[in-house]
Each structure stands twice: as C-alpha cells, then as structure tokens.
Design an enzyme around this catalytic site. Structure first.
Site, PDB file in Angstrom:
ATOM      1  N   LYS A 108      31.291  29.802  13.460  1.00  0.00           N
ATOM      2  CA  LYS A 108      31.750  30.898  12.615  1.00  0.00           C
ATOM      3  C   LYS A 108      33.135  30.602  12.033  1.00  0.00           C
ATOM      4  O   LYS A 108      33.367  30.787  10.833  1.00  0.00           O
ATOM      5  CB  LYS A 108      31.816  32.203  13.416  1.00  0.00           C
ATOM      6  N   ASP A 136      29.627  37.080  11.753  1.00  0.00           N
ATOM      7  CA  ASP A 136      30.330  37.757  12.843  1.00  0.00           C
ATOM      8  C   ASP A 136      29.475  38.936  13.300  1.00  0.00           C
ATOM      9  O   ASP A 136      28.305  39.043  12.917  1.00  0.00           O
ATOM     10  CB  ASP A 136      31.727  38.208  12.392  1.00  0.00           C
TER      11      ASP A 136
END
Length: 220
Positions: free
Chosen positions: A120, A138
C-alpha cells in the site's frame, strides 16, 4: 459491477471531490515516503502535526539519519507504533543513501525492500510521488470496493487486482483518492448515510440507509 456503471460511479465521485488528493502534508518524495510510513494505523491529522516540526529540521535522508532515534521520537512519539516506525525510517534513510543516492526509487520492488514499506505504501508513493496509475488499497478503499460491489474481494491484494481490472483507464490516477474521500467523509464504516451519497444509484449495497424524509422523497 460492470465497467459502464463503474465509469459513471467515478464520474460522480470526481464531481463530488474535484480536488481529491492525499491529505498528508509534504514537499518532496522523501517526505511523502516518511509521512506514509508514519500514517500506518494513525490518522493523517496526527501525522501532519508531527511532520510539521519534523520536516523543517530533518528534510533529507542524511539529516534525518543524523537526528538518530531519540531526535526522531521527539517529533513522532504521539503517533502509534512510534518506536518501531522511528527505527524503520532510520534504516530506510540509510538504504536510500547507500543504494539510491539519497533518492526515493521509482520502482515497486525497490520500494517494498525498504523497512516499513508494504504494498500500500509503495502504491501511494508511486501514485502521489511519480504519477503512476496505481491504486493503493487502505481500509476505506477496501470497504467501498466490497460495499458498493465495485470490486468484491477477500483481501487488499485481491481488491487492488480487481480494481485495476474494472476501473476505466482515465480514472485510475485518482481512483483511490476518490474512494478514500468517499469512505472517510460519506460512506463511513458505521455511521454511513446513503441520503448524502452521490453514487447511491450505482452502489449495489443491500443495506442502504436513508433519513426518513429522504426515503419519502425517493418513493414519490
């Protein structure tokens, strides 16, 4: 969700959040990298409060490395997992100086080799820092991917893969930003209200919630 509906969904989100961007405050790619590492399990507000004093004093990898763990902790101690993050950031600074001439690499594999940097974080840096059409997943993006039916998935990696398949090319550079804004301010985990949602028609969620007066209007 089919691609045509996804296109409409992102068109509406782009109009709802025309200036969608990361809420982390930074001036360089290195500062972006540090801010994203700090943001794990922390709010952007808390990270910005810490980096407001951190970055002016230690704006580069070499400067931050000289600060040491104690110097770094003075600024970030109120952020969750601060001791671990401080160690990872210092290790990352050392690697950047030794292997990348002090620059943040524009390469996923190289980014993910840095301490404290996962998929991420790498996606955020590649997108925000280099303009790559990556999608960072997320908690907000993952929740909306499943809740709306846009990209039903069991984990973040699967969500990223499916989003890259369904999101039209023109929306990919900003896709995760739109979804984050929508998830953070409208389609929250618990207190969501579909009456104020611009993509309620495209959303496939079976438990849509409306205010009583709005429900009456919709049924007329």
């Amino acid at each position: 969700m089919d691609r045509k509906t996804a296109d409409t969904l992102f068109l509406k989100l782009s109009r709802r959040f025309p200036k969608a961007k990361s809420e982390l405050e930074y001036e360089t790619r290195f500062q972006l990298l540090v801010a994203v590492i700090l943001s794990a399990q922390a709010t952007d507000v808390s990270v910005n409060a810490a980096t407001a004093t951190l970055f002016p004093q230690y704006p580069t990898p070499s400067a931050m490395l000289k600060a040491g763990e104690k110097g770094l902790l003075k600024h970030i101690r109120r952020i969750g997992l601060a001791p671990t993050k401080a160690k990872n950031i210092l290790k990352t600074c050392k690697i950047l100086l030794e292997k990348f001439d002090g620059e943040v690499p524009e390469n996923r594999e190289a980014l993910e080799s840095l301490p404290g940097v996962g998929r991420k974080t790498a996606n955020v840096v590649l997108n925000e820092g280099f303009g790559h059409p990556t999608i960072a997943v997320d908690t907000h993006v993952f929740r909306l991917s499943n809740r709306t039916g846009l990209a039903p998935s069991k984990n973040t990696v699967e969500a990223e893969t499916r989003l890259l398949e369904i999101v039209p090319k023109k929306w990919k550079p900003n896709a995760h930003r739109y979804l984050i804004m929508q998830g953070r301010y409208v389609c929250k985990a618990k207190n969501y209200n579909c009456s104020h949602c611009v993509i309620v028609q495209e959303c496939e969620f079976s438990d849509k919630r409306f205010l009583a007066e709005e429900t009456v209007k919709l049924n007329k």
